[in-house]
Design an enzyme around this catalytic site. Structure first.
Site, short mmCIF file in Angstrom:
data_model
loop_
_atom_site.label_atom_id
_atom_site.label_comp_id
_atom_site.label_asym_id
_atom_site.label_seq_id
_atom_site.Cartn_x
_atom_site.Cartn_y
_atom_site.Cartn_z
CE LYS A 52 -4.88 -2.73 -0.84
NZ LYS A 52 -4.77 -1.40 -0.24
CD GLN A 96 -3.25 0.17 2.85
OE1 GLN A 96 -3.10 -0.20 1.69
NE2 GLN A 96 -4.43 0.07 3.44
CG ASP A 119 -5.69 3.26 -3.59
OD1 ASP A 119 -6.41 2.24 -3.70
OD2 ASP A 119 -4.88 3.44 -2.66
N1 GUN Z 1 -6.99 2.06 3.65
C1 GUN Z 1 -8.20 1.45 3.70
N2 GUN Z 1 -8.64 1.19 2.45
C2 GUN Z 1 -7.69 1.64 1.61
C3 GUN Z 1 -7.57 1.66 0.19
O1 GUN Z 1 -8.42 1.20 -0.57
N3 GUN Z 1 -6.43 2.21 -0.31
C4 GUN Z 1 -5.49 2.73 0.50
N4 GUN Z 1 -4.42 3.27 -0.08
N5 GUN Z 1 -5.56 2.73 1.80
C5 GUN Z 1 -6.66 2.19 2.36
#
Ligand code: GUN
Length: 294
Positions: A52, A96, A119
């Site tokens: 990211k 996350q 998200d």
């Molecule tokens: N863990 C696995 N996929 C994601 C996601 O798209 N966002 C977040 N915050 N955690 C994750």
């Protein structure tokens, strides 16, 4: 059979975002800024957050990572989120997942200010998405919609079968495909781990979205000839002949299913690259105040 090339589409969308960032800066605005909160030292989470950050740099965004130890209390984590909610330099942020077990995930997701919830996991954004209001839509289903849109795959009146009912993928995916518009206007069936006779359903699918997290469980005899197959699975398996000792497998047995399809996403290089792009799209929207008017 045509391959749905997620990498190619992701590169095209990133170039569009980068051009917008340049235009914003030319007008004297600061670049969009995304923050990621990571609790503990989960290897997969570190990798995702690294991807990211790299994607942010590619399009000219600023990014920052808030690293917290896994023995942090829930109250301390909530205080960190308060600070991010109040920080005017940060347009959007993600926490996350997964979080350590002593922390209530829903409580944490609900503490993210909805206008910074890039998200799209906050109940307010889920509700806005379901009712068709402007919303941050979670990255994987949004990425799949982008893929269907850019490849101009007809969806109206098609029977779409979604395998998986998670809050992050299956449930929003089924909802988006049932909404009005292109892509959309599908007749949707949602299946999950308690659905008996899965193949009876998958064989009816004009569009099959597989998000079960079980490597290669969809075989050729489960797929209707000419179907569009979207594979969300990524399972890392040992592979002694690979350079790094492992390889990634999707939920679909690609080699035998692909010849039967009209379109199929590969793993890797299908849905994956688009998920990060969707996070960038949401962060740009946050910076421009497009979802929640500033
Ligand atoms: N863990 C696995 N996929 C994601 C996601 O798209 N966002 C977040 N915050 N955690 C994750």
């Amino acid at each position: 059979m045509e391959l749905l090339d997620g990498k190619k589409i992701a590169d095209a969308v990133k170039a569009e975002i980068a051009a917008e960032v340049q235009a914003m800066q030319a007008q004297g605005q600061r670049p969009p800024c995304l923050a990621a909160v990571i609790v503990g030292h989960d290897g997969a989470s570190e990798t995702y957050v690294g991807h990211k950050e790299r994607a942010c740099a590619q399009v000219g965004f600023k990014s920052t990572v808030v690293r917290l130890e896994d023995n942090i209390t829930e109250a301390q984590l909530l205080a960190e989120l308060e600070a991010l909610n109040a920080n005017p330099e940060i347009d959007g942020y993600i926490v996350q997942l997964p979080l350590p077990r002593h922390i209530d995930e829903q409580k944490v997701l609900s503490a993210i200010a909805p206008h910074k919830d890039v998200d799209g996991f906050h109940p307010e954004n889920v509700g806005r998405m379901v009712t068709g209001l402007p919303a941050y839509i979670s990255a994987t289903p949004d990425g799949i919609m982008e893929l269907l849109r850019r490849y101009q795959i007809p969806t109206a009146g098609k029977h779409c079968v979604v395998l998986g009912r998670s809050n992050i993928v299956g449930r929003p995916m089924a909802n988006l495909l049932s909404q009005k518009g292109q892509p959309g206007d599908c007749t949707v069936t949602m299946c999950h781990s308690r659905t008996p006779n899965l193949a009876e359903h998958t064989l009816q699918a004009d569009i099959l979205v597989v998000a079960l997290g079980r490597a290669e469980m969809i075989t050729a005899d489960m797929v209707k000839p000419g179907a569009v197959v979207i594979d969300v699975g990524i399972t890392r398996v040992a592979c002694p002949t690979a350079k790094n000792g492992w390889k990634l497998l999707g939920d679909v047995k690609f080699d035998e299913v692909a010849p039967k399809c009209s379109y199929i996403t590969p793993v890797p290089g299908g849905v994956g690259p688009l998920t990060i792009v969707s996070l960038l799209k949401n962060t740009l929207k946050a910076a421009k105040g497009e979802v929640y008017q500033q």
